[in-house]
Write a protein that holds these residues in place. Structure first.
Motif, PDB file in Angstrom:
ATOM      1  N   ARG A  71       0.838  -1.209   0.000  1.00 55.66           N
ATOM      2  CA  ARG A  71       0.000   0.000   0.000  1.00 55.66           C
ATOM      3  C   ARG A  71       0.871   1.257   0.000  1.00 55.66           C
ATOM      4  N   GLY A  72       0.488   2.214  -0.834  1.00 57.69           N
ATOM      5  CA  GLY A  72       1.158   3.512  -0.820  1.00 57.69           C
ATOM      6  C   GLY A  72       2.635   3.431  -1.133  1.00 57.69           C
ATOM      7  N   ASN A  73       3.012   2.536  -2.040  1.00 57.13           N
ATOM      8  CA  ASN A  73       4.387   2.386  -2.513  1.00 57.13           C
ATOM      9  C   ASN A  73       5.333   1.719  -1.523  1.00 57.13           C
ATOM     10  N   ARG A  74       5.088   1.831  -0.238  1.00 54.48           N
ATOM     11  CA  ARG A  74       6.091   1.326   0.706  1.00 54.48           C
ATOM     12  C   ARG A  74       5.523   0.631   1.930  1.00 54.48           C
ATOM     13  N   THR A  75       4.224   0.724   2.184  1.00 54.16           N
ATOM     14  CA  THR A  75       3.631   0.133   3.379  1.00 54.16           C
ATOM     15  C   THR A  75       3.197  -1.304   3.106  1.00 54.16           C
ATOM     16  N   LEU A  76       3.519  -2.206   4.033  1.00 54.24           N
ATOM     17  CA  LEU A  76       3.120  -3.602   3.920  1.00 54.24           C
ATOM     18  C   LEU A  76       2.018  -3.900   4.931  1.00 54.24           C
ATOM     19  N   VAL A  77       0.950  -4.513   4.470  1.00 60.04           N
ATOM     20  CA  VAL A  77      -0.141  -4.944   5.338  1.00 60.04           C
ATOM     21  C   VAL A  77      -0.177  -6.466   5.283  1.00 60.04           C
ATOM     22  N   TYR A  78       0.216  -7.102   6.389  1.00 66.51           N
ATOM     23  CA  TYR A  78       0.231  -8.564   6.447  1.00 66.51           C
ATOM     24  C   TYR A  78      -1.144  -9.049   6.890  1.00 66.51           C
TER      25      TYR A  78
ATOM     26  N   GLN B 151     -10.674  -4.267   3.592  1.00 69.08           N
ATOM     27  CA  GLN B 151     -10.988  -3.236   2.616  1.00 69.08           C
ATOM     28  C   GLN B 151      -9.705  -2.764   1.934  1.00 69.08           C
ATOM     29  N   LEU B 152      -9.598  -2.993   0.633  1.00 71.14           N
ATOM     30  CA  LEU B 152      -8.458  -2.494  -0.112  1.00 71.14           C
ATOM     31  C   LEU B 152      -8.652  -1.021  -0.458  1.00 71.14           C
ATOM     32  N   GLU B 153      -7.545  -0.335  -0.632  1.00 71.88           N
ATOM     33  CA  GLU B 153      -7.557   1.053  -1.060  1.00 71.88           C
ATOM     34  C   GLU B 153      -7.119   1.130  -2.511  1.00 71.88           C
ATOM     35  N   PRO B 154      -7.554   2.168  -3.242  1.00 70.69           N
ATOM     36  CA  PRO B 154      -7.135   2.291  -4.640  1.00 70.69           C
ATOM     37  C   PRO B 154      -5.621   2.211  -4.784  1.00 70.69           C
ATOM     38  N   ARG B 155      -5.190   1.393  -5.766  1.00 73.23           N
ATOM     39  CA  ARG B 155      -3.792   1.138  -6.102  1.00 73.23           C
ATOM     40  C   ARG B 155      -3.106   0.180  -5.124  1.00 73.23           C
ATOM     41  N   ASP B 156      -3.852  -0.406  -4.204  1.00 69.87           N
ATOM     42  CA  ASP B 156      -3.288  -1.499  -3.406  1.00 69.87           C
ATOM     43  C   ASP B 156      -2.923  -2.653  -4.321  1.00 69.87           C
TER      44      ASP B 156
ATOM     45  N   ASN C 245      10.814 -11.126   3.130  1.00 73.37           N
ATOM     46  CA  ASN C 245      11.327  -9.751   3.124  1.00 73.37           C
ATOM     47  C   ASN C 245      11.998  -9.418   1.796  1.00 73.37           C
ATOM     48  N   GLY C 246      12.749 -10.368   1.253  1.00 74.80           N
ATOM     49  CA  GLY C 246      13.379 -10.135  -0.040  1.00 74.80           C
ATOM     50  C   GLY C 246      12.350  -9.940  -1.139  1.00 74.80           C
ATOM     51  N   LEU C 247      11.279 -10.732  -1.072  1.00 74.87           N
ATOM     52  CA  LEU C 247      10.218 -10.621  -2.069  1.00 74.87           C
ATOM     53  C   LEU C 247       9.506  -9.276  -1.981  1.00 74.87           C
ATOM     54  N   THR C 248       9.088  -8.896  -0.777  1.00 75.61           N
ATOM     55  CA  THR C 248       8.345  -7.649  -0.632  1.00 75.61           C
ATOM     56  C   THR C 248       9.228  -6.427  -0.889  1.00 75.61           C
TER      57      THR C 248
ATOM     58  N   HIS D  86       9.972  -1.615  -7.055  1.00 82.23           N
ATOM     59  CA  HIS D  86       9.429  -1.444  -8.396  1.00 82.23           C
ATOM     60  C   HIS D  86       8.057  -0.765  -8.371  1.00 82.23           C
ATOM     61  N   HIS D  87       7.313  -0.960  -7.291  1.00 87.53           N
ATOM     62  CA  HIS D  87       6.045  -0.246  -7.147  1.00 87.53           C
ATOM     63  C   HIS D  87       6.304   1.251  -7.016  1.00 87.53           C
TER      64      HIS D  87
END
Length: 217
Positions: free
Chosen positions: A73-80, A103-108, A131-134, A140-141
Motif C-alpha cells: 500500500r502507498g508504494n512502501r507500506t506492507l499490510v500482512y 478493505q483495499l484502497e485504490p492502487r493497493d 522480506n526479499g520478495l516484498t 518497483h512499485h
C-alpha cells in the motif's frame, strides 16, 4: 507429476463448485472431499481461496494451510493479512476454514505466492525470504511500473537468484485494485503491458465486457 495431478484436480474441483454458486468455504470443502476420495488422505493441497469485489475493493478470503497474502500500500507500506489457517484440503481433518474480510484502497497490490518463491536459496545458501520478495516489489512499485512489468522483472530476478534452476514450484500472483472506476481503453494498453500491435478493438471489447459493480473476481 503426482503433485501436478493433485493441483490440477484441486483446481478443477474449485472451478466446478464456483460455477455452481458455492461460496469460498463450500468450495474448499468440496475440493477437500474430491482429494480425499481420490487419494485417501495421502495427498493434499494448500491454498488461499479469495473473492475480490471489484466495485468496492472488499477482499474476502480464507486460508487452508498456505502462506497468508500481503498487501502493498502507498508504494512502501506492507499490510500482512492474517486468518486462522485450516488444515490443507484433502487431509480429511474436519476443521472448517474461517472467512476474513479486508478493505483495499485504490492502487493497493495484493500479493499471493508459494514457498518456492520465498524459500529459494542462492549459491551461498541465503534464503530469498518474504522480506526479499516484498522489498523487491516495493522498489518497483515506487518506480510506478505496471504489474505485468513488475512481475516480469521479478521472474528474471528469481531465476538469477536460483542460478536458472528451480527445485520447487515457484508461483506468484500480484493483483492491483485500481479503485471502483474501470480504466478506459486508452489506459489499458500501457498498464497491461500489451504490445503496440494490439488492436484497439480488442482492448475496447475487453473493457466493455468487465463485470458490473456488483460482481467479484
Amino acid at each position: 507429476m503426482a503433485a501436478g495431478l493433485t493441483a490440477n484436480l484441486a483446481l478443477a474441483a474449485a472451478r466446478n463448485h464456483r460455477r455452481r454458486g458455492a461460496d469460498l468455504l463450500q468450495t474448499a470443502e468440496g475440493v477437500g472431499e474430491i482429494l480425499t476420495e481420490q487419494f485417501a488422505g495421502s495427498r493434499y493441497a494448500t491454498g488461499i481461496l479469495a473473492d475480490l469485489h471489484l466495485g468496492t475493493g472488499v477482499l474476502t478470503w480464507t486460508n487452508y494451510g498456505h502462506h497468508p497474502p500481503v498487501v502493498i500500500r502507498g508504494n512502501r507500506t506492507l499490510v500482512y493479512l492474517s486468518c486462522p489457517p485450516a488444515p490443507p484440503m484433502g487431509t480429511g481433518l474436519d476443521r472448517p476454514g474461517t472467512l476474513r474480510r479486508v478493505q483495499l484502497e485504490p492502487r493497493d497490490r495484493l500479493l499471493l505466492y508459494t514457498d518456492g518463491i520465498t524459500e529459494t536459496r542462492n549459491r551461498e545458501g541465503q534464503e530469498f525470504g518474504l522480506n526479499g520478495l516484498t522489498d523487491f516489489l516495493i522498489r518497483h512499485h515506487a518506480d510506478d511500473l505496471p504489474v505485468p512489468e513488475t512481475l516480469r522483472r521479478l521472474i528474471g530476478h528469481h531465476l538469477d537468484y536460483h542460478s536458472g534452476r528451480l527445485n520447487d514450484d515457484a508461483t506468484v500472483m500480484l493483483v492491483e485494485w485500481h479503485g471502483p472506476t474501470p480504466y478506459r481503453p486508452s489506459q489499458l494498453q500501457a498498464l497491461a503491458g500489451l504490445p503496440p500491435s494490439t488492436a484497439s478493438e480488442t482492448i475496447t471489447s475487453a473493457w466493455a465486457q468487465q463485470p458490473a459493480d456488483d460482481d467479484g473476481v
